[in-house]
Design an enzyme around this catalytic site. Structure first.
Site, PDB file in Angstrom:
ATOM      1  N   LYS A 170       0.863  -1.183   0.000  1.00 11.92           N
ATOM      2  CA  LYS A 170       0.000   0.000   0.000  1.00 11.92           C
ATOM      3  C   LYS A 170       0.896   1.229   0.000  1.00 11.92           C
ATOM      4  CE  LYS A 170      -1.707   2.863   2.871  1.00 11.92           C
ATOM      5  NZ  LYS A 170      -1.791   4.119   2.051  1.00 11.92           N
ATOM      6  N   GLU A 245       9.638   1.547  10.878  1.00 14.13           N
ATOM      7  CA  GLU A 245      10.604   2.639  10.816  1.00 14.13           C
ATOM      8  C   GLU A 245       9.778   3.907  10.943  1.00 14.13           C
ATOM      9  OE1 GLU A 245      12.131   5.830   9.603  1.00 14.13           O
ATOM     10  OE2 GLU A 245      12.274   4.866   7.621  1.00 14.13           O
ATOM     11  N   CYS A 279      12.938  11.443   7.922  1.00 14.90           N
ATOM     12  CA  CYS A 279      12.794  11.035   9.317  1.00 14.90           C
ATOM     13  C   CYS A 279      14.112  11.080  10.074  1.00 14.90           C
ATOM     14  CB  CYS A 279      12.176   9.646   9.401  1.00 14.90           C
ATOM     15  SG  CYS A 279      12.918   8.467   8.275  1.00 14.90           S
ATOM     16  N   GLU A 379       8.786  16.317  16.106  1.00 18.85           N
ATOM     17  CA  GLU A 379       9.261  16.141  14.735  1.00 18.85           C
ATOM     18  C   GLU A 379       8.496  17.111  13.838  1.00 18.85           C
ATOM     19  OE1 GLU A 379      10.458  12.494  11.811  1.00 18.85           O
ATOM     20  OE2 GLU A 379       8.488  12.371  12.749  1.00 18.85           O
TER      21      GLU A 379
END
Length: 476
Positions: A170, A245, A279, A379
């Site tokens: 996906k 992750e 990231c 973040e």
């Protein structure tokens, strides 16, 4: 004919069971440039059934056969390279030069690396009287993000093929066109029916259905920590392996012996790369307090090296962020930095000068950032750098590790022994000393809330296998 409204299931392009169109927006113009179909639970069931039916046969193919298949996939990827670069530039706003040199390149690099690894990988060996085998884990559900779409697709699909797994992918519904092109590559090279399947759609529907599906043996997910928690909870009912992750808030520690003009400039560039949407971005620059003012001026100059604008223009080297949701989140965090008393060195809220449309963010640098500020903890996922002063090496290490994340850390020093000492104390999955070039053979993954498991190279291949020991195998 475009395959944008179709799914790839059991070796064929198929229509969704219940059509539902999802707009795909060009973030540089805010305009819809195509549509994809949103899948349902029934579409996932169909794809998982195809993968399950194909697993027994494909898992028993020889490593040589799977190596030849990977070589064919790589060759076709090379042929479609420019199509991939153009698509990633359109769907996520990457400057075209960056889309070619980094976004499309890293997918190619992962495929090359898994081809290299397969030539020497030991799927079976003897230890004492036992046979130790690594066998394909089974049917894998894969959910990949929008920020490095080909990176994450290839570093999952390549090792899964190498291991003998079958899969359902996906891609992100925000940046799905590269996933469709990759599925066309898999079809055109003749990947056996059911081995690779692709269903587009929303995470809350397609991702949730994959995560909870009783016929899926493993979930490999890359995305936010919030979404990763949902995947893990959904997967827990069937005790499937979950590889994640997730997010990061990576420190970049400049030790007193660092070459400050060089390392600060590199740190700013690394932070702003991909419009800050990585990231493992070095979002917290930790510098000696007595060098803080010097660092601020270098960073101010470095930020001026970036021109924000049309990703298809040769005059810009920083594109938009991917969506209005992302733009609004970043603007909120930039304003919080101002409100909480950080020193604004460059950039700030609002659109860059001369731009009235598109999700463009001004390259922003804050100084005198303190640990309690939101910009030091959250973040941001945009081109926003926080410079944080420290008073001692111990203080730098402690602050570097003062995060719920642990994906990456960066250490800069001309004293390599000191850099190594600090690197060894960082609680992160990958530590980079003095800005080395990208190394695809390194393990990639995180500590703490940055996830679990490792990707890239043989580390990724390991994670798509189960270990079997046959005791007495060598007895007479």
């Amino acid at each position: 004919m475009s395959n944008h409204l179709k799914f790839y299931i059991d070796g064929a392009w198929v229509d969704p069971i219940a059509p539902k169109a999802i707009d795909v927006v060009d973030p540089s113009t805010e305009e819809v440039f195509t549509q994809i179909s949103g899948g349902t639970v029934a579409d996932v069931d169909r794809a998982v059934a195809a993968a399950r039916a194909a697993f027994d046969g494909f898992s028993r193919t020889s490593p040589k056969e799977r190596l030849e298949l990977l070589e064919a996939i790589l060759a076709e990827y090379d042929r479609r390279y420019e199509d991939i670069a153009q698509a990633v530039s359109m769907e996520m706003g990457a400057p075209l030069s960056f889309a070619r040199s980094a976004q499309a390149w890293i997918g190619q690099a992962h495929l090359r690396e898994i081809v290299r690894v397969m030539k020497d990988y030991r799927f079976s060996y003897m230890e004492g009287g036992m046979q130790i085998s690594r066998e394909a884990i089974g049917v894998v559900g894969m959910i990949t993000p929008w920020n490095w779409p080909l990176n994450q697709i290839t570093c999952k699909v390549g090792p899964a093929i190498a291991a003998g797994c079958t899969m359902v992918l996906k891609p992100s519904e925000i940046a799905p066109i590269t996933g469709i092109i990759f599925s066309e590559i898999m079809h055109d090279v003749g990947v056996p029916k059911g081995v690779f399947n692709m269903v587009n759609g929303e995470g809350g529907v397609v991702g949730a259905a994959l995560s909870s599906h009783p016929e899926v043996d493993m979930m490999s997910f890359t995305g936010s920590t919030r979404a990763g928690i949902l995947v893990a909870k959904a997967a827990a009912e069937t005790v499937k392996r979950v590889h994640q992750e997730l997010g990061g808030k990576s420190p970049n520690i400049l030790l007193p012996e660092a070459d400050f003009p060089r390392r600060v400039t590199e740190g700013v560039a690394n932070m702003f790369s991909n419009s800050g949407q990585s990231c493992n971005a070095p979002s917290r620059m930790l510098v000696p307090r007595d060098r803080h003012a010097e660092v601020v001026e270098i960073a101010r100059t470095a930020a001026g090296n970036f021109t924000v604008g049309d990703p298809r223009s040769e005059n810009s080297n920083l594109g938009p962020v991917v969506s209005k949701v992302q733009f609004d989140k970043i603007q909120n965090l930039i304003q919080s930095g101002i409100d909480e008393g950080a020193e604004l060195v460059a950039g700030g809220p609002g659109l860059p000068d001369g731009l009235s449309k598109g999700y463009y963010v001004r390259p922003t640098v804050f100084a005198n950032v303190t640990p309690e500020m939101r910009i030091a903890k959250e973040e941001i996922f945009g081109p926003v750098l926080s410079i944080m002063p420290y008073d001692s090496e111990e203080g730098a290490i402690a602050e570097g590790n003062n995060t719920v994340y642990g994906l990456a850390a960066y250490v800069q020093s001309e004293d390599l022994e000191k850099a190594r000492r600090v690197a060894n104390r960082m609680r992160a999955g990958t530590v980079y000393i003095n800005a080395p070039s990208t190394t695809i053979s390194a393990p990639f993954g995180g500590f703490k809330q940055s996830g679990n498991g490792r990707e890239w190279s043989h580390w990724g291949l390991d994670d798509f296998t189960e270990i079997k020991g046959i005791v007495g195998y060598g007895e007479a």
